[in-house]
Enzyme design. Sequence first.
Site, PDB file in Angstrom:
ATOM      1  N   LYS A 178      12.872 -12.142  -4.069  1.00 23.63           N
ATOM      2  CA  LYS A 178      13.920 -12.258  -5.091  1.00 23.63           C
ATOM      3  C   LYS A 178      15.200 -12.890  -4.555  1.00 23.63           C
ATOM      4  O   LYS A 178      15.994 -13.446  -5.291  1.00 23.63           O
ATOM      5  CB  LYS A 178      14.241 -10.880  -5.679  1.00 23.63           C
ATOM      6  N   HIS A 209      15.728   1.578   1.193  1.00 20.47           N
ATOM      7  CA  HIS A 209      16.638   0.433   1.217  1.00 20.47           C
ATOM      8  C   HIS A 209      18.027   1.030   1.369  1.00 20.47           C
ATOM      9  O   HIS A 209      18.459   1.795   0.522  1.00 20.47           O
ATOM     10  CB  HIS A 209      16.505  -0.365  -0.087  1.00 20.47           C
ATOM     11  N   SER A 230      22.413  -3.359   0.065  1.00 24.58           N
ATOM     12  CA  SER A 230      22.623  -4.699   0.597  1.00 24.58           C
ATOM     13  C   SER A 230      23.973  -4.781   1.291  1.00 24.58           C
ATOM     14  O   SER A 230      24.923  -4.120   0.886  1.00 24.58           O
ATOM     15  CB  SER A 230      22.551  -5.713  -0.546  1.00 24.58           C
ATOM     16  N   GLU A 240      -0.960  29.303  16.097  1.00 26.34           N
ATOM     17  CA  GLU A 240      -0.407  29.601  17.421  1.00 26.34           C
ATOM     18  C   GLU A 240       0.314  28.402  18.020  1.00 26.34           C
ATOM     19  O   GLU A 240      -0.124  27.826  19.007  1.00 26.34           O
ATOM     20  CB  GLU A 240      -1.548  30.057  18.344  1.00 26.34           C
ATOM     21  N   ASP A 296       5.363  15.716  49.987  1.00 28.70           N
ATOM     22  CA  ASP A 296       4.162  15.058  49.499  1.00 28.70           C
ATOM     23  C   ASP A 296       4.501  13.705  48.865  1.00 28.70           C
ATOM     24  O   ASP A 296       5.398  13.604  48.033  1.00 28.70           O
ATOM     25  CB  ASP A 296       3.517  15.975  48.455  1.00 28.70           C
TER      26      ASP A 296
HETATM   27  C1  PLP Z   1      16.332  -6.782  -2.722  1.00 32.20           C
HETATM   28  C2  PLP Z   1      15.491  -5.934  -1.893  1.00 32.20           C
HETATM   29  C3  PLP Z   1      15.430  -6.160  -0.511  1.00 32.20           C
HETATM   30  C4  PLP Z   1      16.261  -7.216   0.213  1.00 32.20           C
HETATM   31  O1  PLP Z   1      17.582  -6.811   0.251  1.00 32.20           O
HETATM   32  P1  PLP Z   1      18.668  -7.685   1.062  1.00 32.20           P
HETATM   33  O2  PLP Z   1      19.911  -6.911   0.923  1.00 32.20           O
HETATM   34  O3  PLP Z   1      18.696  -9.037   0.413  1.00 32.20           O
HETATM   35  O4  PLP Z   1      18.214  -7.762   2.477  1.00 32.20           O
HETATM   36  C5  PLP Z   1      14.571  -5.356   0.232  1.00 32.20           C
HETATM   37  N1  PLP Z   1      13.821  -4.387  -0.344  1.00 32.20           N
HETATM   38  C6  PLP Z   1      13.872  -4.151  -1.673  1.00 32.20           C
HETATM   39  C7  PLP Z   1      13.008  -3.076  -2.243  1.00 32.20           C
HETATM   40  C8  PLP Z   1      14.703  -4.910  -2.488  1.00 32.20           C
HETATM   41  O5  PLP Z   1      14.740  -4.656  -3.804  1.00 32.20           O
END
Ligand code: PLP
Length: 355
Positions: A22, A150, A153, A199, A287
């Site tokens: 994305k 996550h 970002s 145990e 040793d």
């Molecule tokens: C968007 C997204 C990422 C990537 O995030 P970045 O901040 O661009 O690195 C990773 N994992 C999931 C599930 C996401 O939705």
Amino acid sequence: MFKSHLRWITNLPRVKPFYAVKCNNTPTVLRMLSALDTGFDCASKGEIQLALSLGVTPDKIIYAHTTKPLSHIKYACAHGVEMMTFDSEDELLKMSLCHAKAKLVLRIAVDDSKSLIRLSSKFGARLVSVGKLLERAGELGLDVIGVSFHVGSKCTESLAFQQAIADARHVFDIAFSEVINGALDEFFPPDSGVQIIAEPGRYFVESAFTLAANVIAKRVVIDDMDEHCDSEASPKRMMYYLSEGVYGSLSFLISDPNHGKVEPYLHRAVESSEQRYRSVIWGPTCDSTDKVTDNYWIPELHVGDWLLIDNMGAYSVCLSTDFNGFERAHIYTVVTAETWHAFIKPDRPRSTPVV
Ligand SMILES: *Cc1c(COP(=O)(O)O)cnc(C)c1O
């Protein structure tokens, strides 16, 4: 992109990147990453289609959206994309309906307060509901293979990753106990009248003890320079003799061949700029097999310094000997005031807090 990839595999060699499509779905980007053998994080049928159309194989794709339309799940199933995330019971039901063979990854909500773009309010199961979700997946015969998170970002705080990874570990531990509990419920249900005991040894004590060993002697060896010698490296090799060794509480180094290397660390903080020397660390006895670690790069130590080794509570002091006349390690108990008052009643006759 190539440089970023190199930096990634150099710094995080154990973490395989699955590029989040994305972020930028330009075909050249995907082709380039595919050639570098990364995986792909796709969030919809459209993204999966795009990746597949560029020759990405389905085993390199994780369908990483926790809330998926049924038709997209069916598409993933029909095209061999098996790995996908979930964070709710309803998503599990959809999976059991459309893609019972899916390899599921449980997404957990983590602390994302240090990130510019926060995601955990929309996605991710809370840790308290993880047990229930794993149990439900088990009942539905679904295969949960991992955990994801996550941190948000543009995360600016490395500790957020540390905590999130610790949370993921917690989920694995819960999953382990879910398997045991599930088997017990199946074969010895609560009304079977069978009382179950266990145990555990290592579980309780391993992390509770830290060994502090004293450097009792030191020898500096100057290796002969020869043509194989890296001119940058110092020819000085350090030999340290500790108060503890394999005849003391480190006997597992001999009795457990699968035990990894022990990594003693200094009692003080070490600056990254400090010169390090190749060091051999010996136990105190005569040793020659009494060696703690070899080829270990640490700053110079002096007689009287202390080295620490964590997780020394299991099969250590109980197996130590006084071979060669070296005393067994003393055990000092350290408890917080809270624990002391809660569990160790002051009116109970006891010798002393130090044993
Ligand atoms: C968007 C997204 C990422 C990537 O995030 P970045 O901040 O661009 O690195 C990773 N994992 C999931 C599930 C996401 O939705």
